[in-house]
Design a protein around this motif. Structure first.
Motif, PDB file in Angstrom:
ATOM      1  N   ASP A  75      46.905  24.278  40.757  1.00 30.81           N
ATOM      2  CA  ASP A  75      47.127  23.191  39.895  1.00 30.81           C
ATOM      3  C   ASP A  75      48.808  23.027  39.763  1.00 30.81           C
ATOM      4  OD1 ASP A  75      44.552  22.203  39.142  1.00 30.81           O
ATOM      5  OD2 ASP A  75      44.762  23.822  37.071  1.00 30.81           O
TER       6      ASP A  75
ATOM      7  N   VAL B  19      52.301  21.443  38.667  1.00 30.50           N
ATOM      8  CA  VAL B  19      53.348  20.721  37.688  1.00 30.50           C
ATOM      9  C   VAL B  19      54.490  20.495  38.677  1.00 30.50           C
ATOM     10  CG1 VAL B  19      54.254  20.407  35.637  1.00 30.50           C
ATOM     11  CG2 VAL B  19      52.046  21.571  35.978  1.00 30.50           C
TER      12      VAL B  19
ATOM     13  N   GLY C  13      59.194  23.104  40.269  1.00 35.76           N
ATOM     14  CA  GLY C  13      57.843  22.837  39.459  1.00 35.76           C
ATOM     15  C   GLY C  13      57.088  24.267  39.422  1.00 35.76           C
ATOM     16  N   GLU C  14      55.795  24.020  38.825  1.00 38.94           N
ATOM     17  CA  GLU C  14      54.911  25.355  38.372  1.00 38.94           C
ATOM     18  C   GLU C  14      53.666  25.095  38.997  1.00 38.94           C
ATOM     19  OE1 GLU C  14      54.866  25.196  34.295  1.00 38.94           O
ATOM     20  OE2 GLU C  14      57.197  25.523  34.012  1.00 38.94           O
TER      21      GLU C  14
ATOM     22  N   LYS D  59      47.777  21.077  31.043  1.00 39.12           N
ATOM     23  CA  LYS D  59      47.653  19.844  31.197  1.00 39.12           C
ATOM     24  C   LYS D  59      48.789  19.201  32.389  1.00 39.12           C
ATOM     25  CE  LYS D  59      45.933  18.801  26.547  1.00 39.12           C
ATOM     26  NZ  LYS D  59      46.087  18.202  25.127  1.00 39.12           N
ATOM     27  N   SER D  60      48.224  18.125  32.950  1.00 35.58           N
ATOM     28  CA  SER D  60      49.211  17.854  34.079  1.00 35.58           C
ATOM     29  C   SER D  60      50.159  17.197  33.292  1.00 35.58           C
ATOM     30  CB  SER D  60      48.418  17.029  35.263  1.00 35.58           C
ATOM     31  OG  SER D  60      47.490  17.722  35.798  1.00 35.58           O
ATOM     32  N   GLU D  61      51.426  17.116  33.993  1.00 37.27           N
ATOM     33  CA  GLU D  61      52.677  16.305  33.619  1.00 37.27           C
ATOM     34  C   GLU D  61      52.492  14.852  33.793  1.00 37.27           C
ATOM     35  OE1 GLU D  61      56.531  16.457  31.683  1.00 37.27           O
ATOM     36  OE2 GLU D  61      55.178  18.177  32.296  1.00 37.27           O
ATOM     37  N   LYS D  62      52.612  14.068  32.911  1.00 42.48           N
ATOM     38  CA  LYS D  62      52.590  12.520  33.111  1.00 42.48           C
ATOM     39  C   LYS D  62      53.954  11.865  33.435  1.00 42.48           C
ATOM     40  CE  LYS D  62      48.606  11.404  29.650  1.00 42.48           C
ATOM     41  NZ  LYS D  62      48.258  10.801  28.692  1.00 42.48           N
TER      42      LYS D  62
END
Length: 397
Positions: A363, A365, A373-374, A387-390
């Protein structure tokens, strides 16, 4: 012979760079990463050149060696429009003469000198001394060549020797730009410290007759880069358009309509992903026949850090990293070639993490605005997925 080369680093004399970036530290860490040839960085700084001379043995033809690690002279120059250029030099004598000739207000202070010269003027200057030159991290929003120019020829006037992609781009992105189809691409770390998650995080595998300046020059001229190794581009800290204050990822059109100002009051920086889309000639990459594979990497120390939820520079992470290197050899081999069952004998969770990296079951981000990014691994390492970044739109800006 195949050479693993990281041609863009910095010394202890560059701003925001570790005091540990000296030859005696860079050399052993480079070998542990699996590098054969490393750029010295900062080759226009007189004191750094003194250290290079004192710390290395000159092997001839532009190569300076310290304990089985070979170095070639390189430097980054900030020229007109704050564009950064990477220069590879044939020897210390040339470096000293060019340093003396370069008009710069800070060349005795900072390892990365600032110059009022244009890209074309800088190219003409260094070409008088048989140097190689190209844009450093060509697409990045602060100092990349494409942040100012829509064409590389508008910057240099003629064809430079290479294009350095930078951490936030890869060949699939760059090969959507038609004019780059005849360029050799370089992937380098731009390391500011010798920590294993920085040095060699990007490198090039190059076919060379031997380790020498002239062999490197011929290899780049004949496009003999056989593989580019680098981060997933969305891990780069300028991949997405984002706020430089709160790091929210923001739709570029929304950002432009708000004059690149975030709702938090911070400044929004255009991401590499969007900048390339603005100058792209193709929707999908069209790779020339000579273009080598791009192998996505992730620093081993980051895998260990995320699995154990400890900082990369902590003793736990560094001891685990060193144990793996001592057991299986250079980091590149551990990440790509070492059998997972062998790694699991040392650490089951690390083996699962490397398996996730190899299988691309990650996953991500994405990074932007100056924040890397992560990556988060799947549930099998017993860690909850974030939770994915929006991306901010008109409805949630």
């Amino acid at each position: 012979m195949l050479i693993n080369a990281d041609l863009h680093t910095h010394s202890c004399f560059s701003a925001a760079t570790s005091k540990d970036m000296v030859i005696s530290n860079i050399a052993p860490k480079s070998r542990e990463k699996g590098l054969n040839l490393v750029g010295t960085g900062d080759a226009f700084h007189p004191k750094w050149l003194d250290i290079i001379e004192e710390s290395t043995d000159y092997k001839g033809d532009g190569i300076y060696s310290h304990k089985d690690c070979d170095f070639v002279l390189t430097t980054e120059v900030e020229a007109k429009h704050k564009i950064h250029h990477l220069i590879i030099l044939p020897n210390i004598e040339v470096a000293r003469e060019l340093s003396h000739k370069l008009v710069s207000s800070n060349k005795y202070i900072d390892g990365r000198p600032r110059s009022p010269l244009s890209g074309a003027e800088l190219l003409e200057l260094v070409k008088e001394y048989d140097c190689m030159i190209g844009p450093a991290h060509a697409f990045t929003p602060w100092t990349g060549m494409y942040k100012t120019y829509d064409s590389i020829y508008d910057c240099y006037g003629k064809k430079p020797d290479f294009v350095e992609l930078g951490l936030s781009a890869d060949t699939d992105m760059a090969d959507t730009v038609k004019e780059l189809s005849d360029f050799v691409f370089l992937t380098n770390s731009d390391a500011h410290s010798p920590w294993p998650h920085r040095l060699g995080r990007e490198f090039n595998q190059i076919e060379m007759k031997d380790i020498s300046y002239s062999s490197l020059q011929k290899a780049l001229k004949h496009k003999d880069v056989k593989a580019n190794y680098g981060l997933l581009p969305n891990l780069g800290k300028y991949h997405m358009t984002a706020c430089t204050n709160c790091y929210k990822i923001i739709d570029p059109e929304i950002a432009k309509s708000n004059n690149m100002k975030c709702s938090c009051g911070g400044r929004i920086k255009k991401g590499v992903d969007f900048r390339i889309s603005e100058i792209a000639d193709y929707k999908n990459a069209k790779h020339p026949s000579f273009r080598p594979p791009y192998v996505h990497l992730m620093p081993l120390a980051e895998i260990i850090s995320m699995i154990y939820d400890k900082g990369i520079t902590t003793k736990t992470v560094q001891r685990t990293w060193q144990r793996l290197i001592d057991s299986f050899g250079p980091e590149i081999d551990v990440l790509i070639n070492t059998q997972l069952e062998d790694i699991s004998k040392i650490d089951d969770k690390i083996a699962l993490g490397i398996e996730g990296f190899r299988n691309k079951t990650l996953d991500v981000v994405p990074g932007g605005g100056g924040k890397y990014g992560e990556i988060h691994f799947s549930e099998r390492i017993d860690e909850p997925k974030p939770k994915s970044e929006k991306i901010l739109t008109l409805d949630n800006f």
